[in-house]
Design a protein around this motif. Structure first.
Motif, PDB file in Angstrom:
ATOM      1  N   SER A   7      -6.090  -1.749  -3.990  1.00 24.79           N
ATOM      2  CA  SER A   7      -5.284  -2.219  -3.044  1.00 24.79           C
ATOM      3  C   SER A   7      -5.439  -2.206  -1.732  1.00 24.79           C
ATOM      4  CB  SER A   7      -3.546  -1.898  -3.392  1.00 24.79           C
ATOM      5  OG  SER A   7      -3.658  -0.139  -2.760  1.00 24.79           O
ATOM      6  N   GLY A   8      -6.248  -1.141  -1.247  1.00 30.90           N
ATOM      7  CA  GLY A   8      -6.769  -0.709   0.079  1.00 30.90           C
ATOM      8  C   GLY A   8      -5.521   0.044   0.919  1.00 30.90           C
ATOM      9  N   VAL A   9      -4.366   0.510   0.175  1.00 34.52           N
ATOM     10  CA  VAL A   9      -3.182   1.066   0.807  1.00 34.52           C
ATOM     11  C   VAL A   9      -3.532   2.844   0.580  1.00 34.52           C
ATOM     12  CG1 VAL A   9      -1.004   1.596   0.642  1.00 34.52           C
ATOM     13  CG2 VAL A   9      -1.741  -0.780  -0.047  1.00 34.52           C
ATOM     14  N   SER A  10      -3.296   3.262   1.820  1.00 36.94           N
ATOM     15  CA  SER A  10      -3.744   4.756   1.659  1.00 36.94           C
ATOM     16  C   SER A  10      -2.597   5.596   1.025  1.00 36.94           C
ATOM     17  CB  SER A  10      -3.824   5.203   3.083  1.00 36.94           C
ATOM     18  OG  SER A  10      -2.621   5.336   3.903  1.00 36.94           O
ATOM     19  N   GLU A  11      -3.014   6.587   0.819  1.00 39.48           N
ATOM     20  CA  GLU A  11      -1.747   7.378  -0.044  1.00 39.48           C
ATOM     21  C   GLU A  11      -0.583   7.519   1.083  1.00 39.48           C
ATOM     22  OE1 GLU A  11      -3.395  10.673  -1.876  1.00 39.48           O
ATOM     23  OE2 GLU A  11      -1.601  11.958  -1.883  1.00 39.48           O
ATOM     24  N   GLN A  12      -0.913   8.032   2.292  1.00 39.80           N
ATOM     25  CA  GLN A  12       0.306   8.303   3.389  1.00 39.80           C
ATOM     26  C   GLN A  12       0.774   7.020   3.485  1.00 39.80           C
ATOM     27  OE1 GLN A  12      -1.022   8.536   7.375  1.00 39.80           O
ATOM     28  NE2 GLN A  12       0.757   9.794   7.667  1.00 39.80           N
ATOM     29  N   VAL A  13       0.395   5.910   3.334  1.00 41.65           N
ATOM     30  CA  VAL A  13       1.179   4.668   3.876  1.00 41.65           C
ATOM     31  C   VAL A  13       2.077   4.447   2.541  1.00 41.65           C
ATOM     32  CG1 VAL A  13       1.256   2.173   4.051  1.00 41.65           C
ATOM     33  CG2 VAL A  13      -0.221   3.716   5.298  1.00 41.65           C
ATOM     34  N   PHE A  14       1.656   4.551   1.542  1.00 38.46           N
ATOM     35  CA  PHE A  14       2.118   4.148   0.259  1.00 38.46           C
ATOM     36  C   PHE A  14       3.579   5.143   0.063  1.00 38.46           C
ATOM     37  CE2 PHE A  14       3.675   4.809  -4.170  1.00 38.46           C
ATOM     38  CZ  PHE A  14       3.795   3.353  -4.386  1.00 38.46           C
ATOM     39  N   LYS A  15       2.891   6.552   0.405  1.00 42.08           N
ATOM     40  CA  LYS A  15       4.462   7.746   0.249  1.00 42.08           C
ATOM     41  C   LYS A  15       5.190   7.479   1.308  1.00 42.08           C
ATOM     42  CE  LYS A  15       1.759  11.538  -1.563  1.00 42.08           C
ATOM     43  NZ  LYS A  15       1.107  12.780  -0.922  1.00 42.08           N
ATOM     44  N   ALA A  20      17.011  -3.599   6.288  1.00 39.66           N
ATOM     45  CA  ALA A  20      16.746  -3.349   4.907  1.00 39.66           C
ATOM     46  C   ALA A  20      18.033  -4.507   4.369  1.00 39.66           C
ATOM     47  CB  ALA A  20      16.937  -2.223   4.061  1.00 39.66           C
ATOM     48  N   GLN A  21      18.881  -4.453   5.196  1.00 41.05           N
ATOM     49  CA  GLN A  21      20.357  -5.386   4.801  1.00 41.05           C
ATOM     50  C   GLN A  21      19.983  -7.176   4.817  1.00 41.05           C
ATOM     51  OE1 GLN A  21      23.844  -3.392   6.857  1.00 41.05           O
ATOM     52  NE2 GLN A  21      21.959  -3.065   7.969  1.00 41.05           N
ATOM     53  N   LEU A  22      18.819  -7.229   5.353  1.00 35.72           N
ATOM     54  CA  LEU A  22      18.501  -8.710   5.599  1.00 35.72           C
ATOM     55  C   LEU A  22      18.054  -9.069   4.205  1.00 35.72           C
ATOM     56  CD1 LEU A  22      16.303  -8.963   8.484  1.00 35.72           C
ATOM     57  CD2 LEU A  22      18.619  -9.542   8.586  1.00 35.72           C
ATOM     58  N   ASP A  23      18.303 -10.280   3.717  1.00 37.77           N
ATOM     59  CA  ASP A  23      17.871 -10.883   2.639  1.00 37.77           C
ATOM     60  C   ASP A  23      16.256 -11.107   2.626  1.00 37.77           C
ATOM     61  OD1 ASP A  23      19.993 -11.532   0.988  1.00 37.77           O
ATOM     62  OD2 ASP A  23      20.013 -13.636   1.408  1.00 37.77           O
ATOM     63  N   GLY A  24      15.540 -10.868   1.653  1.00 39.08           N
ATOM     64  CA  GLY A  24      14.122 -11.017   1.561  1.00 39.08           C
ATOM     65  C   GLY A  24      13.509  -9.633   1.535  1.00 39.08           C
ATOM     66  N   VAL A  25      12.034  -9.809   1.733  1.00 37.77           N
ATOM     67  CA  VAL A  25      11.334  -8.597   1.478  1.00 37.77           C
ATOM     68  C   VAL A  25      10.528  -8.218   2.874  1.00 37.77           C
ATOM     69  CG1 VAL A  25      10.725  -9.088  -0.844  1.00 37.77           C
ATOM     70  CG2 VAL A  25       9.159  -9.594   0.890  1.00 37.77           C
ATOM     71  N   PHE A  26      10.151  -6.941   2.819  1.00 34.83           N
ATOM     72  CA  PHE A  26       9.117  -6.600   3.825  1.00 34.83           C
ATOM     73  C   PHE A  26       7.675  -6.680   3.252  1.00 34.83           C
ATOM     74  CE2 PHE A  26      13.177  -3.810   4.519  1.00 34.83           C
ATOM     75  CZ  PHE A  26      13.220  -3.844   5.887  1.00 34.83           C
ATOM     76  N   VAL A  27       6.978  -7.086   4.412  1.00 30.11           N
ATOM     77  CA  VAL A  27       5.426  -7.071   4.034  1.00 30.11           C
ATOM     78  C   VAL A  27       4.769  -6.053   5.046  1.00 30.11           C
ATOM     79  CG1 VAL A  27       3.481  -8.718   4.216  1.00 30.11           C
ATOM     80  CG2 VAL A  27       5.510  -9.794   3.510  1.00 30.11           C
ATOM     81  N   ILE A  28       3.928  -5.372   4.360  1.00 26.92           N
ATOM     82  CA  ILE A  28       3.292  -4.010   5.032  1.00 26.92           C
ATOM     83  C   ILE A  28       1.925  -4.142   4.849  1.00 26.92           C
ATOM     84  CG2 ILE A  28       3.343  -1.507   5.399  1.00 26.92           C
ATOM     85  CD1 ILE A  28       6.239  -1.693   4.415  1.00 26.92           C
ATOM     86  N   ALA A  29       1.311  -4.213   5.930  1.00 26.91           N
ATOM     87  CA  ALA A  29      -0.464  -4.318   5.608  1.00 26.91           C
ATOM     88  C   ALA A  29      -0.815  -2.941   5.046  1.00 26.91           C
ATOM     89  CB  ALA A  29      -0.920  -4.576   7.265  1.00 26.91           C
ATOM     90  N   ALA A  30      -2.133  -2.915   4.658  1.00 32.82           N
ATOM     91  CA  ALA A  30      -2.800  -1.890   4.110  1.00 32.82           C
ATOM     92  C   ALA A  30      -2.568  -0.679   5.066  1.00 32.82           C
ATOM     93  CB  ALA A  30      -3.940  -1.985   3.512  1.00 32.82           C
ATOM     94  N   ASP A  31      -2.779  -0.731   6.305  1.00 29.36           N
ATOM     95  CA  ASP A  31      -2.792   0.338   7.238  1.00 29.36           C
ATOM     96  C   ASP A  31      -1.583   0.969   7.677  1.00 29.36           C
ATOM     97  OD1 ASP A  31      -2.031  -1.572   8.884  1.00 29.36           O
ATOM     98  OD2 ASP A  31      -3.611  -1.548  10.476  1.00 29.36           O
ATOM     99  N   GLY A  32      -0.513   0.090   7.020  1.00 30.82           N
ATOM    100  CA  GLY A  32       0.892   0.620   7.449  1.00 30.82           C
ATOM    101  C   GLY A  32       1.446  -0.260   8.601  1.00 30.82           C
ATOM    102  N   ALA A  33       0.860  -1.203   9.249  1.00 32.68           N
ATOM    103  CA  ALA A  33       1.759  -2.246  10.222  1.00 32.68           C
ATOM    104  C   ALA A  33       2.514  -2.862   9.378  1.00 32.68           C
ATOM    105  CB  ALA A  33       0.664  -2.970  10.932  1.00 32.68           C
ATOM    106  N   VAL A  34       3.912  -2.837   9.987  1.00 27.61           N
ATOM    107  CA  VAL A  34       4.762  -3.853   9.171  1.00 27.61           C
ATOM    108  C   VAL A  34       4.813  -5.379   9.777  1.00 27.61           C
ATOM    109  CG1 VAL A  34       7.262  -4.068   8.866  1.00 27.61           C
ATOM    110  CG2 VAL A  34       6.531  -1.953   9.087  1.00 27.61           C
TER     111      VAL A  34
END
Ligand SMILES: Nc1ncnc2c1ncn2[C@@H]1O[C@H](COP(=O)(O)OP(=O)(O)OP(=O)(O)O)[C@@H](O)[C@H]1O
Length: 255
Positions: free
Chosen positions: A105-113, A179-193
């Protein structure tokens, strides 16, 4: 009962720590994080529920990382500090599972946690007295953006990358608000929203999930099967958190 008291105390102390960190008082923030960690650890030691233990351990791990980051930032002296009293960080899942989950996924442990801990807070706290559901897609952001569209104006658009990092406490608060908005959040692997309020447009036909899970879950499953992104869904009904990879649910947490 006691573990609930400990959990609430831990959470309140952690909030105070976050405020102290925001105000620039890193010494106080560090001290409070350590106290919160002790509360979460004590709660996990008396809990009989393995899922609850998982959540508490992830909080211990998350705030331990925060202490580590603070110490790196401020050049804190580990040898003389009370950090010696801290046990090694514990994990929400065994290290091998965590590595397996993040692989590809390229996602770091810190970002995922960080994202997982926000999902846990959203599940527990809701917003203004209401339970809320939401979802996060983490990693492979360009592909995820190509397979989705904006439902509402993207509140993160136009902000510099440095100002929309998920690991930043202000961004964390914004996420909880949006989080109250409809839809999802998209977050890059480095943690940028990259976006909030994103609607997944991919076909969900091939996805087979358990009964009772609706379009939020199936569309997240579908996009994780078509991209390298990981998905985290907080269900509005019941607050259960499900982690998706390659079109499947790989972990379930009930905070
Ligand atoms: N394709 C999609 N992309 C992004 N968000 C979606 C999509 N489909 C549904 N949602 C969001 O999920 C919300 C709930 O939909 P639904 O009840 O079908 O999902 P669910 O999987 O049962 O989730 P929950 O357990 O939270 O109710 C919708 O109001 C919408 O905000």
């Amino acid at each position: 009962m006691w573990r609930n008291v400990l959990f609430d105390e831990g959470r309140n102390i952690a909030k105070r720590a976050e405020r102290a960190q925001e105000a620039g008082d890193h010494g106080l923030a560090r001290e409070l994080y350590l106290r919160a960690i002790t509360k979460f650890r004590e709660a996990s030691e008396i809990s009989q529920d393995f899922k609850e233990i998982g959540v508490l351990r992830s909080l211990v791990s998350y705030y331990t990382d925060r202490v580590g980051a603070l110490e790196n930032e401020t050049g804190y002296d580990n040898v003389r500090g009370s950090r010696l009293a801290l046990k090694p960080p514990e994990k929400v899942t065994p290290a091998s599972d965590e590595k397996e989950l993040l692989r590809g996924s390229g996602v770091s442990e810190q970002v995922f946690k960080t994202v997982l801990s926000i999902a846990i807070e959203i599940s527990r706290e809701g917003r203004e007295g209401h339970a809320i559901g939401t979802a996060f897609l983490i990693g492979d952001a360009a592909n995820v953006m190509a397979k989705s569209r904006q439902l509402v104006l993207n509140p993160f658009e136009g902000h510099s990358r440095g100002n929309r990092m998920i690991t930043d406490s202000e961004t964390r608060d914004d996420i909880k608000e949006f989080a109250q908005l409809d839809g999802v959040f998209v977050i890059a692997a480095d943690g940028a929203v990259e976006a909030a309020g994103r609607y997944i447009t991919i076909d969900t036909g091939i996805i087979k999930l358990q009964r009772g899970l609706g379009t939020r879950h199936s569309s997240v499953a579908a996009i994780t099967s078509a991209t390298h992104a990981l998905g985290i869904v907080v269900s509005q009904s019941g607050g259960i958190i499900r982690i998706f990879k390659d079109g499947m649910i790989v972990f379930t947490l009930k905070p």
